[in-house]
Design a protein around this motif. Sequence first.
Motif, PDB file in Angstrom:
ATOM      1  N   PHE A 229       0.827  -1.200   0.000  1.00  0.00           N
ATOM      2  CA  PHE A 229       0.000   0.000   0.000  1.00  0.00           C
ATOM      3  C   PHE A 229       0.866   1.257   0.000  1.00  0.00           C
ATOM      4  O   PHE A 229       1.916   1.302   0.649  1.00  0.00           O
ATOM      5  N   ILE A 230       0.410   2.271  -0.722  1.00  0.00           N
ATOM      6  CA  ILE A 230       0.968   3.612  -0.613  1.00  0.00           C
ATOM      7  C   ILE A 230       0.353   4.228   0.639  1.00  0.00           C
ATOM      8  O   ILE A 230      -0.880   4.301   0.747  1.00  0.00           O
ATOM      9  N   THR A 231       1.170   4.642   1.580  1.00  0.00           N
ATOM     10  CA  THR A 231       0.630   5.159   2.836  1.00  0.00           C
ATOM     11  C   THR A 231       0.677   6.679   2.850  1.00  0.00           C
ATOM     12  O   THR A 231       1.672   7.292   2.467  1.00  0.00           O
ATOM     13  N   ILE A 232      -0.410   7.266   3.295  1.00  0.00           N
ATOM     14  CA  ILE A 232      -0.522   8.716   3.452  1.00  0.00           C
ATOM     15  C   ILE A 232      -0.891   8.978   4.908  1.00  0.00           C
ATOM     16  O   ILE A 232      -1.961   8.564   5.377  1.00  0.00           O
ATOM     17  N   THR A 233      -0.007   9.645   5.627  1.00  0.00           N
ATOM     18  CA  THR A 233      -0.198   9.851   7.060  1.00  0.00           C
ATOM     19  C   THR A 233      -0.158  11.341   7.379  1.00  0.00           C
ATOM     20  O   THR A 233       0.864  11.999   7.130  1.00  0.00           O
ATOM     21  N   PRO A 234      -1.247  11.889   7.921  1.00  0.00           N
ATOM     22  CA  PRO A 234      -1.181  13.267   8.422  1.00  0.00           C
ATOM     23  C   PRO A 234      -0.332  13.267   9.694  1.00  0.00           C
ATOM     24  O   PRO A 234      -0.585  12.483  10.610  1.00  0.00           O
ATOM     25  N   VAL A 235       0.686  14.097   9.724  1.00  0.00           N
ATOM     26  CA  VAL A 235       1.579  14.164  10.879  1.00  0.00           C
ATOM     27  C   VAL A 235       1.585  15.594  11.405  1.00  0.00           C
ATOM     28  O   VAL A 235       1.363  16.550  10.660  1.00  0.00           O
ATOM     29  N   THR A 236       1.857  15.728  12.693  1.00  0.00           N
ATOM     30  CA  THR A 236       1.793  17.037  13.327  1.00  0.00           C
ATOM     31  C   THR A 236       3.020  17.285  14.173  1.00  0.00           C
ATOM     32  O   THR A 236       3.602  16.349  14.723  1.00  0.00           O
ATOM     33  N   PHE A 237       3.403  18.548  14.294  1.00  0.00           N
ATOM     34  CA  PHE A 237       4.518  18.889  15.166  1.00  0.00           C
ATOM     35  C   PHE A 237       4.039  19.319  16.550  1.00  0.00           C
ATOM     36  O   PHE A 237       4.840  19.765  17.375  1.00  0.00           O
ATOM     37  N   ASP A 238       2.748  19.200  16.826  1.00  0.00           N
ATOM     38  CA  ASP A 238       2.237  19.450  18.171  1.00  0.00           C
ATOM     39  C   ASP A 238       2.609  18.255  19.042  1.00  0.00           C
ATOM     40  O   ASP A 238       2.065  17.167  18.890  1.00  0.00           O
ATOM     41  N   THR A 239       3.528  18.446  19.966  1.00  0.00           N
ATOM     42  CA  THR A 239       4.050  17.339  20.765  1.00  0.00           C
ATOM     43  C   THR A 239       3.350  17.186  22.114  1.00  0.00           C
ATOM     44  O   THR A 239       3.792  16.407  22.954  1.00  0.00           O
ATOM     45  N   THR A 240       2.260  17.897  22.313  1.00  0.00           N
ATOM     46  CA  THR A 240       1.547  17.817  23.587  1.00  0.00           C
ATOM     47  C   THR A 240       0.842  16.473  23.738  1.00  0.00           C
ATOM     48  O   THR A 240       0.148  16.017  22.828  1.00  0.00           O
ATOM     49  N   ASP A 241       0.999  15.843  24.896  1.00  0.00           N
ATOM     50  CA  ASP A 241       0.270  14.625  25.229  1.00  0.00           C
ATOM     51  C   ASP A 241      -0.935  15.042  26.084  1.00  0.00           C
ATOM     52  O   ASP A 241      -0.820  15.280  27.286  1.00  0.00           O
ATOM     53  N   PHE A 242      -2.098  15.130  25.429  1.00  0.00           N
ATOM     54  CA  PHE A 242      -3.271  15.665  26.116  1.00  0.00           C
ATOM     55  C   PHE A 242      -3.793  14.714  27.186  1.00  0.00           C
ATOM     56  O   PHE A 242      -4.336  15.150  28.205  1.00  0.00           O
ATOM     57  N   GLU A 243      -3.642  13.410  26.995  1.00  0.00           N
ATOM     58  CA  GLU A 243      -4.058  12.462  28.030  1.00  0.00           C
ATOM     59  C   GLU A 243      -3.208  12.636  29.286  1.00  0.00           C
ATOM     60  O   GLU A 243      -3.708  12.553  30.413  1.00  0.00           O
ATOM     61  N   ALA A 244      -1.930  12.880  29.090  1.00  0.00           N
ATOM     62  CA  ALA A 244      -1.041  13.093  30.229  1.00  0.00           C
ATOM     63  C   ALA A 244      -1.408  14.368  30.976  1.00  0.00           C
ATOM     64  O   ALA A 244      -1.263  14.447  32.209  1.00  0.00           O
ATOM     65  N   ILE A 245      -1.866  15.384  30.269  1.00  0.00           N
ATOM     66  CA  ILE A 245      -2.301  16.621  30.937  1.00  0.00           C
ATOM     67  C   ILE A 245      -3.405  16.309  31.934  1.00  0.00           C
ATOM     68  O   ILE A 245      -3.396  16.767  33.076  1.00  0.00           O
ATOM     69  N   ASP A 246      -4.387  15.512  31.506  1.00  0.00           N
ATOM     70  CA  ASP A 246      -5.488  15.167  32.401  1.00  0.00           C
ATOM     71  C   ASP A 246      -4.980  14.389  33.611  1.00  0.00           C
ATOM     72  O   ASP A 246      -5.452  14.606  34.741  1.00  0.00           O
ATOM     73  N   SER A 247      -4.013  13.507  33.398  1.00  0.00           N
ATOM     74  CA  SER A 247      -3.468  12.743  34.527  1.00  0.00           C
ATOM     75  C   SER A 247      -2.718  13.644  35.491  1.00  0.00           C
ATOM     76  O   SER A 247      -2.843  13.513  36.722  1.00  0.00           O
ATOM     77  N   LEU A 248      -1.941  14.555  34.962  1.00  0.00           N
ATOM     78  CA  LEU A 248      -1.152  15.447  35.813  1.00  0.00           C
ATOM     79  C   LEU A 248      -2.007  16.423  36.596  1.00  0.00           C
ATOM     80  O   LEU A 248      -1.644  16.844  37.696  1.00  0.00           O
ATOM     81  N   LYS A 249      -3.155  16.775  36.013  1.00  0.00           N
ATOM     82  CA  LYS A 249      -4.054  17.694  36.726  1.00  0.00           C
ATOM     83  C   LYS A 249      -4.608  17.052  37.989  1.00  0.00           C
ATOM     84  O   LYS A 249      -5.055  17.742  38.905  1.00  0.00           O
ATOM     85  N   GLY A 250      -4.550  15.725  38.034  1.00  0.00           N
ATOM     86  CA  GLY A 250      -5.110  15.024  39.192  1.00  0.00           C
ATOM     87  C   GLY A 250      -4.141  14.840  40.339  1.00  0.00           C
ATOM     88  O   GLY A 250      -4.494  14.229  41.352  1.00  0.00           O
ATOM     89  N   ILE A 251      -2.909  15.336  40.197  1.00  0.00           N
ATOM     90  CA  ILE A 251      -1.947  15.186  41.290  1.00  0.00           C
ATOM     91  C   ILE A 251      -1.534  16.554  41.793  1.00  0.00           C
ATOM     92  O   ILE A 251      -1.669  17.569  41.119  1.00  0.00           O
ATOM     93  N   LYS A 252      -1.044  16.578  43.030  1.00  0.00           N
ATOM     94  CA  LYS A 252      -0.592  17.815  43.645  1.00  0.00           C
ATOM     95  C   LYS A 252       0.869  18.062  43.270  1.00  0.00           C
ATOM     96  O   LYS A 252       1.722  17.218  43.524  1.00  0.00           O
ATOM     97  N   LEU A 253       1.127  19.216  42.695  1.00  0.00           N
ATOM     98  CA  LEU A 253       2.481  19.535  42.262  1.00  0.00           C
ATOM     99  C   LEU A 253       3.082  20.642  43.124  1.00  0.00           C
ATOM    100  O   LEU A 253       2.379  21.485  43.666  1.00  0.00           O
TER     101      LEU A 253
END
Length: 253
Positions: A229-253
Amino acid sequence: MNILVSNDDGFDAAGIRVLVAVLSKKHNITVAAPDSERSGTSHSLTFHSFLRYEKAEFPHAKEAYKIYGTPADCVKFGMGNIMRLKPDIVVSGINRGPNIGSDIMYSGTVAAAFEAAYLGFRGIALSINKYGDDIELYTRAAEFLLSRLEVLAAVTLPHNAALNINYPDFIESEIKGAVVTRAGHQDYSDLYIADERDAGRFWLRGEPLKERHKHNGDDCDVELIKKGFITITPVTFDTTDFEAIDSLKGIKL
């Protein structure tokens, strides 16, 4: 369309020569490519030395410039300091070897497309799944892109996204078509080999591992290109891990 073409294999590489020859059948091409090979430079820019360029001859291009810098330099400098008219699209390639899975992190070819997206333009990276120059394979990959270029230029993408296309090393009759897919994981047998003449110097060498990565399913570029297959992949330079943001919001820093 007015197209800016760059790469990371260098100004004189066979892949970019074929790409320009094919795209110039319907479009106006300006070339801004590194003076020599810059594979694996990722999205680096030239900060610690001066940047220079020279105008050069390039078959089938309206104008061509040899940039003494990285692929990202070529796109940034090309659009900011050289081109009289802004391009409608930026195409990077054709790369000698694939840019699938984890290759994307290190690829100067993809970085040139990312730089275009960062500057507000459509960026497309094109690679073949074969190391070494294969003019016939380059030509088929370029013809594929030419036939889909208007559609890919017009499709709506997020502002920080580019398109990464990889063309399989299959005979034409066995190509199974193009598919939009995600990036997988491509691991290598990374080895640092001591230089024969100087044991204090090392060369990074390695081959793609044949074993499937544990996070790869059938629906990723690494696996689909193996099937033709010829593969076409949309790629982004946004390196934010949004799931990790939600996890980190749940801890005291």
